[in-house]
Design a protein around this motif. Structure first.
Motif, mmCIF file in Angstrom:
data_model
loop_
_atom_site.group_PDB
_atom_site.id
_atom_site.type_symbol
_atom_site.label_atom_id
_atom_site.label_comp_id
_atom_site.label_asym_id
_atom_site.label_seq_id
_atom_site.Cartn_x
_atom_site.Cartn_y
_atom_site.Cartn_z
ATOM 1 N N VAL A 57 0.868 -1.250 0.040
ATOM 2 C CA VAL A 57 -0.047 0.041 0.144
ATOM 3 C C VAL A 57 0.934 1.212 0.092
ATOM 4 N N TYR A 58 1.905 1.284 0.705
ATOM 5 C CA TYR A 58 2.883 2.309 0.833
ATOM 6 C C TYR A 58 3.576 2.651 -0.256
ATOM 7 N N LEU A 59 4.086 1.628 -1.070
ATOM 8 C CA LEU A 59 4.677 1.760 -2.321
ATOM 9 C C LEU A 59 3.930 2.395 -3.306
ATOM 10 N N ASN A 60 2.728 1.838 -3.462
ATOM 11 C CA ASN A 60 1.664 2.118 -4.427
ATOM 12 C C ASN A 60 1.565 3.653 -4.122
ATOM 13 N N ASN A 61 1.347 3.921 -2.976
ATOM 14 C CA ASN A 61 0.962 5.416 -2.510
ATOM 15 C C ASN A 61 2.358 6.420 -3.128
ATOM 16 N N ILE A 62 3.293 5.913 -2.757
ATOM 17 C CA ILE A 62 4.829 6.481 -3.091
ATOM 18 C C ILE A 62 4.697 6.605 -4.573
ATOM 19 N N LYS A 63 4.472 5.420 -5.257
ATOM 20 C CA LYS A 63 4.428 5.685 -6.755
ATOM 21 C C LYS A 63 3.398 6.727 -7.242
ATOM 22 N N SER A 64 2.358 6.768 -6.728
ATOM 23 C CA SER A 64 1.312 7.887 -7.148
ATOM 24 C C SER A 64 1.746 9.193 -7.014
ATOM 25 N N ASP A 65 2.610 9.600 -5.632
ATOM 26 C CA ASP A 65 3.137 10.717 -5.218
ATOM 27 C C ASP A 65 4.138 11.064 -6.233
ATOM 28 N N LEU A 66 4.864 10.306 -6.594
ATOM 29 C CA LEU A 66 6.213 10.715 -7.690
ATOM 30 C C LEU A 66 5.531 10.777 -9.132
ATOM 31 N N GLU A 67 4.565 10.057 -9.551
ATOM 32 C CA GLU A 67 3.788 10.156 -10.906
ATOM 33 C C GLU A 67 3.184 11.785 -10.654
ATOM 34 N N ASN A 68 2.535 12.089 -9.548
ATOM 35 C CA ASN A 68 2.089 13.353 -9.572
ATOM 36 C C ASN A 68 3.104 14.415 -9.692
#
Length: 211
Positions: A57-68
């Motif tokens: 869950v954290y890795l997916n959220n980090i990925k989303s933050d970086l993409e944004n």
């Protein structure tokens, strides 16, 4: 099952088979220990599964933050390139190119004055760091990458502050001292809002003479 084992023990005691009883008792203890170890292992597996679930869950959220953040950076680059083109047009006017439209000139002039800060989206990383859950990230390269990114961002913010100070000192203050920016800003607001804000006014060469 418990009654079954109890019945066996009682029979052994009644038959005075002490040796066999002790062997049986040891065997029963071994079975209990094995059962406990299996239960502990299952519990560890469950905890590990929950931990890995949180990590994903954290890795997916980090990925989303970086993409944004990448999207924001691309938008910033696009805006900066537009400002560079506009600044080059302004330089042409100051070098003698005739100004045909003072409203357009005013819009271009204020466009290159516009300043917008960049903020890295790092909510998930801050949550991991502040909650002490950074250890949930099992990949050390990912953890190091996040820490390096935060350090790079901190350095960029220092440079950004210097650029902001230079812009305010050399451009903004000088312009405010030379010009009545109220008329210019009203004109700009009118153009950007399609007449819903500000006032178009009547800008002319005298409005920008000192500048």
């Amino acid at each position: 099952m418990i009654k079954f084992f109890r019945h066996i023990r009682q029979n052994l005691i009644m038959e005075n088979k002490t040796a066999k009883y002790f062997k049986y008792a040891i065997g029963e203890i071994v079975l209990v220990v094995i059962g406990i170890l299996i239960a502990l292992q299952i519990n560890n597996w469950n905890e590990e599964r929950k931990t890995r679930g949180k990590e994903i869950v954290y890795l997916n959220n980090i990925k989303s933050d970086l993409e944004n953040s990448v999207q924001q950076i691309e938008t910033f680059i696009l805006k900066r390139n537009e400002q560079i083109k506009t600044a080059n047009n302004i330089i042409e006017y100051f070098e003698g190119k005739p100004i045909q439209n003072w409203n357009d000139f005013n819009k271009k002039l204020i466009d290159i004055y516009s300043w917008e800060r960049f903020y890295l989206l790092k909510n998930t990383y801050e949550e991991l760091k502040n909650s002490g859950n950074l250890s949930l990230i099992s990949n050390n390269d990912i953890k190091k990458g996040l820490q390096d990114l935060e350090l790079l961002y901190a350095k960029l913010k220092i440079k950004e502050s210097h650029y902001r100070h230079d812009a305010e000192t050399t451009l903004h203050e000088g312009s405010y001292e030379m010009q009545n920016i109220h008329e210019m800003s009203n004109n700009y607001a009118y153009q950007m809002s399609n007449g819903k804000m500000g006032e178009l006014g009547e800008l002319n060469e005298n409005s920008f003479g000192d500048m």
